[in-house]
Write a protein that holds these residues in place. Sequence first.
Motif, PDB file in Angstrom:
ATOM      1  N   TYR A  63      45.843  42.963  36.228  1.00 34.12           N
ATOM      2  CA  TYR A  63      45.851  44.219  36.975  1.00 34.12           C
ATOM      3  C   TYR A  63      46.270  45.345  36.050  1.00 34.12           C
ATOM      4  N   GLY A  85      45.289  48.691  36.886  1.00 33.38           N
ATOM      5  CA  GLY A  85      44.973  49.926  37.607  1.00 33.38           C
ATOM      6  C   GLY A  85      46.024  51.006  37.356  1.00 33.38           C
ATOM      7  N   ILE A 116      39.929  37.894  38.096  1.00 32.34           N
ATOM      8  CA  ILE A 116      40.170  39.215  38.686  1.00 32.34           C
ATOM      9  C   ILE A 116      40.525  40.188  37.573  1.00 32.34           C
ATOM     10  N   VAL A 144      41.279  44.323  37.244  1.00 35.77           N
ATOM     11  CA  VAL A 144      41.398  45.606  37.934  1.00 35.77           C
ATOM     12  C   VAL A 144      41.624  46.696  36.896  1.00 35.77           C
ATOM     13  N   ARG A 164      41.058  50.018  37.974  1.00 37.06           N
ATOM     14  CA  ARG A 164      40.949  51.173  38.870  1.00 37.06           C
ATOM     15  C   ARG A 164      41.785  52.359  38.354  1.00 37.06           C
ATOM     16  N   HIS A 192      37.336  45.710  39.552  1.00 37.86           N
ATOM     17  CA  HIS A 192      37.618  47.025  40.117  1.00 37.86           C
ATOM     18  C   HIS A 192      37.527  48.044  38.998  1.00 37.86           C
ATOM     19  N   ASP A 197      44.346  47.055  45.554  1.00 40.68           N
ATOM     20  CA  ASP A 197      43.647  46.212  44.580  1.00 40.68           C
ATOM     21  C   ASP A 197      43.424  44.799  45.127  1.00 40.68           C
ATOM     22  N   LYS A 238      45.296  43.127  46.945  1.00 42.40           N
ATOM     23  CA  LYS A 238      46.527  42.338  47.041  1.00 42.40           C
ATOM     24  C   LYS A 238      47.283  42.835  48.280  1.00 42.40           C
TER      25      LYS A 238
END
Lengths: 286, 460
Positions: free
Chosen positions: A152, A154, A173, A175, A177, A198, B427, B429
């Motif tokens: 992640y 983002g 996954i 991300v 963003r 994302h 996201d 989650k």
Amino acid sequence: MNQAPVSCIPNAKMSKAKKVLDEARASGNPELDLMEKGISSFEEMPGLLNMAHITRLTLSHNKIVDIPPGLANLVNLEILTLFNNYIEELPVSLSSMPKLRILNLGMNRLNALPRGFGAFPVLEVLDLTYNNLNEESFPANFFILETLRALYLGDNDFEFIPSEIGQLKNLQILVLRDNDLIEIPKEIGDLTRLRELHIQGNRLTVLPPEIGQLDLIGNKSVLKMDYNPWVAPIADQLQVGISHVIDYIRSETYRYLFSRHVSVRGPPPPKYIDKTNKLSRIRRNI
Amino acid sequence: MWHHNYNTGPPTPVRPLALQSLDHSQLYQRRVLHLDQNERSEDLDLSPTTGDYEDLSENDWTSDQYSNSSANWTPSPQSKPDRLPPRNVAPSSRAASSNANAIMQNSVSLPLHASNDVVGVTGNMSLGNMFCSRCGDGFEPHEKIVNSNGELWHTQCFVCAQCFRPFPDGTFYEFEGRKYCEHDFHVLFAPCCGKCGEFVIGRVIKAMNANWHPRCFRCEDCSKELADLGFIRNQGRALCHECNAQAKAVGLGKYICHKCHGVIDDKPLRFRGEVYHPYHFNCASCKVELNSDAREVKSRPGFTSNEMNELYCLRCHDKMGIPICGACRRPIEERVVTALGKHWHVEHFVCAKCEKPFLGHRHYEKKGLAYCETHYHQLFGNLCFVCNQVIAGDVFTALNKAWCVHHFACSVCDQKMNQKTKFYECDLKPVCKKCYEKYPAELRRRLRKTHEATPKKAAV
């Protein structure tokens, strides 16, 4: 063991965290919840770093600035959540934690990751959402994190993603963003297990055709790509639906368009997310 | 067997010469009579032996089947004389020089010997006409005279040409006019066996550039004696016909029928661990002659090894209801796994992803394929997002993910949530309400903006 060491930290502040620790020691509960305790330093949690048996440590919504290297003593820790703190730097020792699987460092003030950060032996989920990271922040070995299945990133400041991203073979996954991404490396096509991508809220105009190799339109897949200054054909397809975008990207027409676009690339689109109000910047802005 | 030592009477052709002097001797006459009888009886003994000689010399070693081999026994014009000479020829003459030559060259067999002949005592006969064949001197009256094949010797002159000693047991071998004792004859002239290194007495097999005892010359594959079967040279090895055919077939990548030993040109039929021409067998059920499609039905439970195996034509085999493996299309004779509407060999029923056999472990079916637990969940998403393990009990599914019920928690504060807990999404989650409210206002604003846009899009 039962008597806390004498400390100069005010008692009232101490008692909140200490109470939880005492209870945990008494019950033998390996999962430690210490969120929203107003903690600003690990010194307020006496004996914590000796509780090697704990498997989860949650310190969300505190004011922690420094992570002591001794945290790596918690060799049985599997889940470490430090969401919403004031962390600017991480100790190198963190990546040696042998059982750490989920590390949540979201909403902090990280500008860089320590060297050797890719050495985690079993890290599966890494959440670095809402920090001040960019492509310069990754240490050299970051992408050897082969066990990683979710990353992640983002709400950071990435303009590029290193092509080594393709080495994260188990990534499901990703991300990205709300960054400043100008382009996505074609190596993203190597992430064969990717099911969630994302990339909304960036400065992307095209996608590498290699992204068409991925299964991002199945009913178990997610591709979020709104809020980008896409070239007209992509923007048009996006109006109809994600699956149309992927179909178009897989076409020869797009391959041609992409190669032409890359060769006559103009200046990148301007940043259009105003990040000056980001919580992660507040210290700097003060 | 070959070198009988037998005493013979004086040779007929020369008899007049010798007999003239000895005729009157009763002793001599008695002896002649006696020896004639001996000879006659031995005649019978010898006849089978004689046959052996004929076998060898009459075999057609140059017939087509051997012509590919350079090491065949080739007949020589001289081999005919190798037969035992007619009985009325004196024994010693059998070992005549020409014969000995032929023997050596054609390697049929060693000659024998002649033998001690008559030791007579001269009476008052015409000693003046008689001279020793060796020293040329005459004989003293009453001196013992050796008569062999019409030639006369002093007893002290009748000795081996090599060692000058009398012939043991009176047996001598003659070669190029000279007589040798057995030992010296062997040393000087007898061939050595290529295998055991001993002298070859009697029948000599000359092959593969060496001499052999018949018993020592064997097929290098199966050790069969080749002396009477013939052999074929195959890459420097002497082989019997069967082994040669087999070696040739292996070289061609073909099989040899275990029954007729012929090369199998088409597909072989495997039966009880051997290969055969399919046409040697008939279907155990309908009796039709088999082809290579025939199936061997292996021992059923309760029977051991191959003993009960039977062959069936494909038609009958299929009618027997033996299940066919869905993977390899071969009949399943042992444990059968039935799954996905098909039958499988235990070891052929495997995970569609990792191809490891389930071997009785639980499998998961999806779209006509079977998967092991790990790969089913890996592929079809029922691994818990937190523990990354297969979800054993109830599954909590949300946000494109799955959780063990007890692992479903706020991704920010790790507090457990249940189905009734209200949570936000960031996201993809889950974020509990308490944590979401702690998000900075500007982030919440952005998230709200996206969130409002998404359902609108989905509706379009």
